[in-house]
Design a protein around this motif. Structure first.
Motif, PDB file in Angstrom:
ATOM      1  N   SER A   1      -3.097  -1.003  -3.648  1.00 21.54           N
ATOM      2  CA  SER A   1      -2.567  -2.303  -4.093  1.00 21.54           C
ATOM      3  C   SER A   1      -3.704  -3.283  -4.267  1.00 21.54           C
ATOM      4  O   SER A   1      -4.806  -3.054  -3.799  1.00 21.54           O
ATOM      5  CB  SER A   1      -1.565  -2.841  -3.063  1.00 21.54           C
ATOM      6  OG  SER A   1      -2.191  -3.047  -1.832  1.00 21.54           O
TER       7      SER A   1
ATOM      8  N   LYS B   1     -10.894   1.927  -9.886  1.00 22.97           N
ATOM      9  CA  LYS B   1     -11.052   0.475  -9.973  1.00 22.97           C
ATOM     10  C   LYS B   1     -10.859  -0.162  -8.583  1.00 22.97           C
ATOM     11  O   LYS B   1     -11.641  -1.017  -8.153  1.00 22.97           O
ATOM     12  CB  LYS B   1     -10.016  -0.071 -10.967  1.00 22.97           C
ATOM     13  CG  LYS B   1     -10.264  -1.509 -11.398  1.00 22.97           C
ATOM     14  CD  LYS B   1      -9.281  -1.931 -12.483  1.00 22.97           C
ATOM     15  CE  LYS B   1      -8.194  -2.758 -11.818  1.00 22.97           C
ATOM     16  NZ  LYS B   1      -7.019  -2.997 -12.595  1.00 22.97           N
ATOM     17  N   ASN B   2      -9.811   0.288  -7.863  1.00 22.96           N
ATOM     18  CA  ASN B   2      -9.530  -0.246  -6.522  1.00 22.96           C
ATOM     19  C   ASN B   2     -10.680   0.040  -5.551  1.00 22.96           C
ATOM     20  O   ASN B   2     -11.022  -0.802  -4.720  1.00 22.96           O
ATOM     21  CB  ASN B   2      -8.230   0.353  -5.960  1.00 22.96           C
ATOM     22  CG  ASN B   2      -6.992  -0.154  -6.685  1.00 22.96           C
ATOM     23  OD1 ASN B   2      -7.098  -0.978  -7.587  1.00 22.96           O
ATOM     24  ND2 ASN B   2      -5.830   0.348  -6.303  1.00 22.96           N
ATOM     25  N   TYR B   3     -11.257   1.246  -5.661  1.00 21.81           N
ATOM     26  CA  TYR B   3     -12.341   1.625  -4.752  1.00 21.81           C
ATOM     27  C   TYR B   3     -13.580   0.759  -4.994  1.00 21.81           C
ATOM     28  O   TYR B   3     -14.195   0.258  -4.054  1.00 21.81           O
ATOM     29  CB  TYR B   3     -12.696   3.114  -4.936  1.00 21.81           C
ATOM     30  CG  TYR B   3     -13.868   3.550  -4.064  1.00 21.81           C
ATOM     31  CD1 TYR B   3     -13.738   3.573  -2.675  1.00 21.81           C
ATOM     32  CD2 TYR B   3     -15.088   3.914  -4.625  1.00 21.81           C
ATOM     33  CE1 TYR B   3     -14.805   3.960  -1.873  1.00 21.81           C
ATOM     34  CE2 TYR B   3     -16.159   4.297  -3.823  1.00 21.81           C
ATOM     35  CZ  TYR B   3     -16.012   4.318  -2.451  1.00 21.81           C
ATOM     36  OH  TYR B   3     -17.072   4.689  -1.636  1.00 21.81           O
TER      37      TYR B   3
ATOM     38  N   HIS C   1      -7.543   2.354  -1.892  1.00 19.46           N
ATOM     39  CA  HIS C   1      -6.354   1.500  -1.698  1.00 19.46           C
ATOM     40  C   HIS C   1      -5.418   1.592  -2.903  1.00 19.46           C
ATOM     41  O   HIS C   1      -5.825   1.931  -3.995  1.00 19.46           O
ATOM     42  CB  HIS C   1      -6.787   0.067  -1.432  1.00 19.46           C
ATOM     43  CG  HIS C   1      -7.430  -0.088  -0.082  1.00 19.46           C
ATOM     44  ND1 HIS C   1      -6.716  -0.343   1.058  1.00 19.46           N
ATOM     45  CD2 HIS C   1      -8.734   0.031   0.288  1.00 19.46           C
ATOM     46  CE1 HIS C   1      -7.553  -0.381   2.083  1.00 19.46           C
ATOM     47  NE2 HIS C   1      -8.781  -0.162   1.649  1.00 19.46           N
TER      48      HIS C   1
ATOM     49  N   GLU D   1       0.842  -1.204   0.000  1.00 18.06           N
ATOM     50  CA  GLU D   1       0.000   0.000   0.000  1.00 18.06           C
ATOM     51  C   GLU D   1       0.878   1.256   0.000  1.00 18.06           C
ATOM     52  O   GLU D   1       0.683   2.189  -0.768  1.00 18.06           O
ATOM     53  CB  GLU D   1      -0.890   0.020   1.257  1.00 18.06           C
ATOM     54  CG  GLU D   1      -2.083  -0.893   1.188  1.00 18.06           C
ATOM     55  CD  GLU D   1      -3.226  -0.288   0.379  1.00 18.06           C
ATOM     56  OE1 GLU D   1      -3.606   0.865   0.624  1.00 18.06           O
ATOM     57  OE2 GLU D   1      -3.723  -0.979  -0.515  1.00 18.06           O
TER      58      GLU D   1
ATOM     59  N   THR E   1      -6.951   3.925 -11.906  1.00 21.60           N
ATOM     60  CA  THR E   1      -6.521   2.830 -11.018  1.00 21.60           C
ATOM     61  C   THR E   1      -7.231   2.899  -9.676  1.00 21.60           C
ATOM     62  O   THR E   1      -7.737   1.892  -9.165  1.00 21.60           O
ATOM     63  CB  THR E   1      -4.986   2.889 -10.799  1.00 21.60           C
ATOM     64  OG1 THR E   1      -4.345   2.852 -12.064  1.00 21.60           O
ATOM     65  CG2 THR E   1      -4.490   1.744  -9.945  1.00 21.60           C
TER      66      THR E   1
ATOM     67  N   HIS F   1     -12.961  -2.617  -3.618  1.00 16.15           N
ATOM     68  CA  HIS F   1     -13.060  -2.568  -2.154  1.00 16.15           C
ATOM     69  C   HIS F   1     -14.538  -2.619  -1.729  1.00 16.15           C
ATOM     70  O   HIS F   1     -14.902  -3.360  -0.806  1.00 16.15           O
ATOM     71  CB  HIS F   1     -12.396  -1.273  -1.644  1.00 16.15           C
ATOM     72  CG  HIS F   1     -12.658  -0.986  -0.195  1.00 16.15           C
ATOM     73  ND1 HIS F   1     -11.944  -1.580   0.829  1.00 16.15           N
ATOM     74  CD2 HIS F   1     -13.573  -0.170   0.411  1.00 16.15           C
ATOM     75  CE1 HIS F   1     -12.407  -1.143   1.991  1.00 16.15           C
ATOM     76  NE2 HIS F   1     -13.385  -0.287   1.761  1.00 16.15           N
TER      77      HIS F   1
END
Length: 306
Positions: free
Chosen positions: A306, A246-248, A304, A215, A243, A251
């Motif tokens: 990672s 997409k991570n959110y 996030h 992270e 990015t 999550h």
């Protein structure tokens, strides 16, 4: 090439050939020949008779022999089979032979064994990946005394605001305490490298900070892409937004959360940066605490890296 220069070059070439080995520039082979520098490096490692020491790139074994005399075991990692043969020949039939284990191959691709300390004249082209391989290795080792290209060593110890302060500085200092020990001129090596060198001592922080390194690494990667620009500007890049968006969403789905109806990743990031008073900050002047506050602020909002 002028005659004098050509003669000098061939003389150096012949001297090296006399040692029986032509050094391989692809492997960054520059053998440390000054016994005083070798002794100083070994002393700075404060080794104990019960230690297992990791050495990377032992070359012809000048440092290896010094280490073997002081510790229980030396594990030497060497990629060049000619030098492995040279090293074996050097200890063969002596009381040191049983204490030496040679691992043949690329240290970056090998599984590291257990070791208490690491002492090495590091092949310069693997400096950065090697530092992180060592620092993420478990179980923890006590310390590493390593020779690097001088500018690389200066980056490791650089502080916020220094010209050489960069992602390498902040990532290393998160995981370890790093001290500059000494400068080593190029004439201490055979053949001499094109750059000056320095020795640093690295002590891993044990226990490590209670955060995910991947992270942290993801956050500093974005912040230092343009280290002189504000974070507000660094986080506006479309690739970064894509990015993090997409991570959110990932999550949210993993935690069975609805993505809010009025959600906009750009607005969300700007709010986090503003609330954590980081919008106008620049990576080059931020210290460990600044990055830690920022990482917690992002993670608390489900963002996030990672």
């Amino acid at each position: 090439m002028p005659k004098v220069k050509a003669e000098k070059k061939s003389r150096i070439h012949n001297e090296i050939s006399k040692q029986g080995i032509m050094f391989n520039k692809d492997f960054g082979q520059h053998i440390l020949k000054n016994p005083m520098v070798i002794t100083a490096m070994v002393e700075k490692a404060a080794l104990r008779p019960t230690d297992t020491v990791l050495e990377i790139g032992p070359g012809t074994g000048n440092m290896t022999v010094k280490l073997l005399e002081q510790v229980k075991k030396v594990v030497a990692c060497e990629i060049d089979t000619r030098l492995v043969a040279e090293l074996q020949k050097r200890v063969q039939g002596t009381h040191l032979q049983s204490k030496l284990q040679i691992v043949v191959g690329d240290v970056l691709k090998s599984e590291l064994p257990f070791f208490n300390a690491c002492v090495a004249n590091v092949p310069y082209q693997i400096s950065s990946p090697l530092v992180f391989k060592l620092l993420l290795h478990r179980p923890f080792f006590r310390c590493a005394v390593l020779m690097f290209q001088r500018e690389f060593a200066q980056r490791l110890v650089a502080k916020p605001g220094d010209k050489l302060y960069c992602r390498l500085s902040v990532n290393t200092q998160l995981l370890a305490r790093v001290d500059m020990l000494m400068k080593v001129g190029k004439n201490n090596f055979r053949p001499p490298p094109k750059v000056e060198s320095s020795v640093v001592r690295i002590e891993p922080k044990n226990p490590p900070p209670p955060i995910s390194y991947t992270e942290w690494d993801g956050l500093t990667r974005i912040a230092f892409t343009r280290k002189n620009k504000t974070l507000g500007s660094a986080f506006k890049q479309s690739s970064v937004l894509a990015t993090l968006d997409k991570n959110y969403k990932l999550h949210c789905s993993l935690h069975n959360k609805e993505v809010p109806a009025n959600y906009c990743i750009k607005t969300k990031i700007e709010e986090i940066l503003t609330n954590s008073q980081s919008l106008e900050k620049r990576a080059r002047t931020m210290d460990l605490d600044d990055f830690m506050v920022l990482l917690h602020a992002f993670n608390a909002e489900g963002i996030h890296f990672s």
